[in-house]
Design a protein around this motif. Structure first.
Motif, short mmCIF file in Angstrom:
data_model
loop_
_atom_site.label_atom_id
_atom_site.label_comp_id
_atom_site.label_asym_id
_atom_site.label_seq_id
_atom_site.Cartn_x
_atom_site.Cartn_y
_atom_site.Cartn_z
N PHE A 1 5.43 11.06 -0.36
CA PHE A 1 4.47 10.99 -1.30
C PHE A 1 4.56 11.78 -2.59
N GLY A 2 4.39 11.13 -3.69
CA GLY A 2 4.61 11.92 -4.91
C GLY A 2 6.08 12.09 -5.66
N ARG A 3 6.92 11.52 -4.57
CA ARG A 3 8.39 11.74 -5.08
C ARG A 3 8.73 10.68 -6.31
N PHE A 4 8.19 9.73 -6.50
CA PHE A 4 8.55 8.80 -7.54
C PHE A 4 7.57 8.77 -8.57
N GLU B 1 5.98 6.96 8.15
CA GLU B 1 6.80 8.14 7.78
C GLU B 1 7.11 8.19 6.32
N LYS B 2 7.47 7.14 5.65
CA LYS B 2 7.85 7.27 4.19
C LYS B 2 6.62 7.55 3.56
N SER B 3 5.36 7.06 3.90
CA SER B 3 4.06 7.32 3.18
C SER B 3 3.76 8.78 3.04
N THR B 4 4.09 9.52 4.22
CA THR B 4 3.77 10.72 4.21
C THR B 4 5.00 11.58 3.98
N ALA C 1 0.83 -1.32 -0.18
CA ALA C 1 -0.06 0.02 0.10
C ALA C 1 0.76 1.27 0.03
N MET C 2 2.02 1.24 0.74
CA MET C 2 3.01 2.68 0.76
C MET C 2 3.54 2.78 -0.61
N ILE C 3 3.89 1.68 -1.40
CA ILE C 3 4.47 1.77 -2.76
C ILE C 3 3.44 2.28 -3.54
N LEU C 4 2.30 1.68 -3.79
CA LEU C 4 1.17 2.44 -4.54
C LEU C 4 0.98 3.74 -4.08
N HIS C 5 1.02 4.10 -2.93
CA HIS C 5 0.99 5.38 -2.56
C HIS C 5 1.90 6.49 -2.95
#
Length: 259
Positions: free
Chosen positions: A155-158, A149-152, A10-14
């Motif tokens: 976000f939108g970095r990749f 933390e990474k999800s927030t 879910a994090m990666i998709l986000h």
């Protein structure tokens, strides 16, 4: 581990989607090197962070091959921190060898029994957890916080990278059938199946590794005006695979399955 894999997915998709496997491998090897650097410098916080990164990236690679990881157990016996790091390096090298054969220029060995990607990712993670245990780190507890933390933060970095584990086709299909599946892109209106095979490059990847990794099938969506598939025609599919048509509610699929 299933919950962790789902949270990381879910994090990666986000964040935008999975890296290509060889890019993910490069990140894994980078983090393994940084674990060594943190050990050499004796920086505890940095070492914990790098071990967590190794867990996340190795789990991403497992997700991309639809691997259900087993909970890693701590190594017993008298094993030093240095020996555990050598095990991490060794297993990361095995993961690299396999992925280079799957995705790069290395040739697959004729006999790969017992040498699956799953085996070496699990052994890598076992060494990571064992090293964390020796350093008194609660890595699994910290992993949940890191995911949040990474999800927030990222976000939108990749940029989005298409991947057969994130296609709508497979996400829809696994709601009906449990197993290890990859999914294909949406066919063009009235596209011939042989042309689709040329355009869907992930199908060739699937055929190359499905028997080795135990993948159950490659799912192709079949909308009403989509794929023109003739079951009586001979397509360029190896004899060790077969194609079945399946319908669940309003969803229609062609599924390429190993024999």
């Amino acid at each position: 581990m299933r919950e962790i894999q789902q949270k990381i997915d879910a994090m990666i998709l986000h964040l935008g989607g999975y890296w290509r496997p060889l890019s993910g491998l490069a990140r894994l090897l980078e983090e393994v090197g940084e674990v060594g650097g943190a050990m050499r410098k004796g920086t505890a916080d940095e070492l914990k962070e790098e071990l967590l990164d190794v867990l996340v990236i190795s789990t991403c690679l497992a997700n991309q091959y639809a691997i259900s990881l087993q909970q890693p157990e701590v190594n017993g016996g008298e094993v030093t921190k240095e020996q555990l790091y050598f095990q991490i390096v060794e297993e990361a090298g095995e993961v690299a060898r396999i992925l280079n054969a799957y995705e790069g220029d290395k040739k697959l060995k004729p006999n790969r029994h017992g040498e699956s990607l799953q085996l070496h990712i699990e052994q890598l993670q076992r060494a990571v957890i064992s090293l964390g245990e020796q350093c008194n780190y609660e890595l699994f507890d910290s992993l949940y916080a890191l995911i949040d933390e990474k999800s927030t933060r990222d976000f939108g970095r990749f940029d989005h990278t298409p991947d057969p584990i994130t296609e709508d086709s497979v996400r829809t299909y696994i709601a009906y059938q449990f197993g290890r599946y990859w999914g294909g892109i949406e066919p063009k209106p009235f596209e011939r199946f042989d042309r689709y095979m040329e355009r869907e490059k992930h199908l060739a990847r699937f055929i190359k590794i499905a028997h080795i990794e135990g993948l159950d099938g490659f799912v192709i969506p079949q909308p009403t005006d989509g794929l023109l598939y003739d079951r009586d025609q001979q397509y360029k599919i190896p004899e060790s695979f077969h194609i079945v048509e399946e319908t669940y509610g309003k969803h229609h699929f062609l599924v390429v399955k190993p024999q």
